[in-house]
Scaffold this motif. Structure first.
Motif, mmCIF file in Angstrom:
data_model
loop_
_atom_site.group_PDB
_atom_site.id
_atom_site.type_symbol
_atom_site.label_atom_id
_atom_site.label_comp_id
_atom_site.label_asym_id
_atom_site.label_seq_id
_atom_site.Cartn_x
_atom_site.Cartn_y
_atom_site.Cartn_z
ATOM 1 N N ARG A 147 21.761 -2.542 22.416
ATOM 2 C CA ARG A 147 20.645 -3.331 21.908
ATOM 3 C C ARG A 147 19.889 -3.971 23.074
ATOM 4 N NH1 ARG A 147 21.163 -0.609 17.955
ATOM 5 N NH2 ARG A 147 22.165 -1.263 15.985
ATOM 6 N N TYR A 158 18.446 -10.417 19.958
ATOM 7 C CA TYR A 158 18.624 -9.000 20.259
ATOM 8 C C TYR A 158 17.873 -8.130 19.258
ATOM 9 C CZ TYR A 158 22.649 -9.142 16.966
ATOM 10 O OH TYR A 158 23.478 -9.305 15.881
ATOM 11 N N TYR A 159 17.395 -6.999 19.773
ATOM 12 C CA TYR A 159 16.524 -6.084 19.052
ATOM 13 C C TYR A 159 17.148 -4.690 19.029
ATOM 14 C CZ TYR A 159 13.069 -9.717 20.214
ATOM 15 O OH TYR A 159 12.394 -10.909 20.379
ATOM 16 N N LYS A 160 16.748 -3.910 18.040
ATOM 17 C CA LYS A 160 17.249 -2.537 17.967
ATOM 18 C C LYS A 160 16.739 -1.717 19.133
ATOM 19 C CE LYS A 160 17.806 1.360 14.811
ATOM 20 N NZ LYS A 160 17.520 1.908 13.456
#
Length: 225
Positions: A147, A158-160
């Motif tokens: 991530r 947090y991001y994909k």
């Protein structure tokens, strides 16, 4: 709170990122031999020239025997600190000896931050922000997934993917009790854990240095609280 190596743009970044209205620091001016008092006020930073005459410090139309006298004066008599005319007292000195992580190779300093409006429009990062890929252990299926993590102020998001606008989760580090290396996962290196009452997050970095950098930055925020 005298910062001998601090310039105008670094002062703005420090005070906007970490200060509140009334936070101030003293630094050298761009004019040799003079100083500048940088003060956060109304979501911006104002810079006031301070000149040493050889006998006294001149600040506007006033003269002071020492800088402490000047600070004491403006702790009680407010400065005009913004274009709107808002008045600000010198309430909170920004200490020079704060343990700020020295990681300028991976931390962005944005010299274009000259006003609060520029700060809002431009990138969010200051000198103690960090972003990068980490591989995180899932809560339910216990699989490791990479991530994109962003650490800013007291939030760890947090991001994909790196380009996503909306984060998967935002972690408030005010609620975090621990961030340290973790050696409980076999065949995984550079693992660290971020502990909350409701869950412990496990993640690993690609290198030991990167792992240590994340731990240092997160712990710096925990110590400051």
């Amino acid at each position: 709170w005298f910062h001998p190596g601090c310039d105008r743009h670094t002062a703005e970044s420090l005070l906007l990122q970490n200060g509140v209205d009334g936070t101030y620091l003293l630094r050298p001016s761009s004019k040799p031999g003079d100083y500048a008092l940088s003060v956060r006020c109304d979501q911006s930073v104002k810079h006031f020239p301070l000149t040493w005459t050889g006998q006294q410090y001149r600040f506007g139309h006033g003269e002071f025997a020492c800088v402490d006298d000047l600070i004491h004066h403006f702790q009680n008599k407010p400065l005009i600190g913004s274009e709107s005319g808002q008045l600000t007292l010198l309430n909170f000195p920004y200490p020079r000896l704060i343990d700020e992580p020295n990681m300028y190779d991976t931390i962005r300093v944005h010299a274009e931050f000259s006003t609060a409006e520029d700060f809002k429009k431009g990138p969010e990062f200051s000198i103690n922000s960090k972003e990068g890929f980490l591989t995180k252990l899932g809560a339910t299926f216990k699989t490791w997934r990479t991530r994109w993590f962003v650490l800013q102020k007291n939030e760890l998001r947090y991001y994909k993917t790196k380009t996503d606008v909306k984060p998967i989760r935002v972690l408030n580090l005010d609620e975090c009790s621990e961030c340290t290396r973790d050696y409980t996962h076999k065949h995984k290196f550079n693992v660290f854990r971020v502990v909350f009452k409701w869950r412990t997050f496990y993640m690993y970095a690609t290198t030991e240095q990167e792992c240590n950098d994340w731990i240092t930055l997160i712990n710096w925020r925990l110590v400051r609280e």
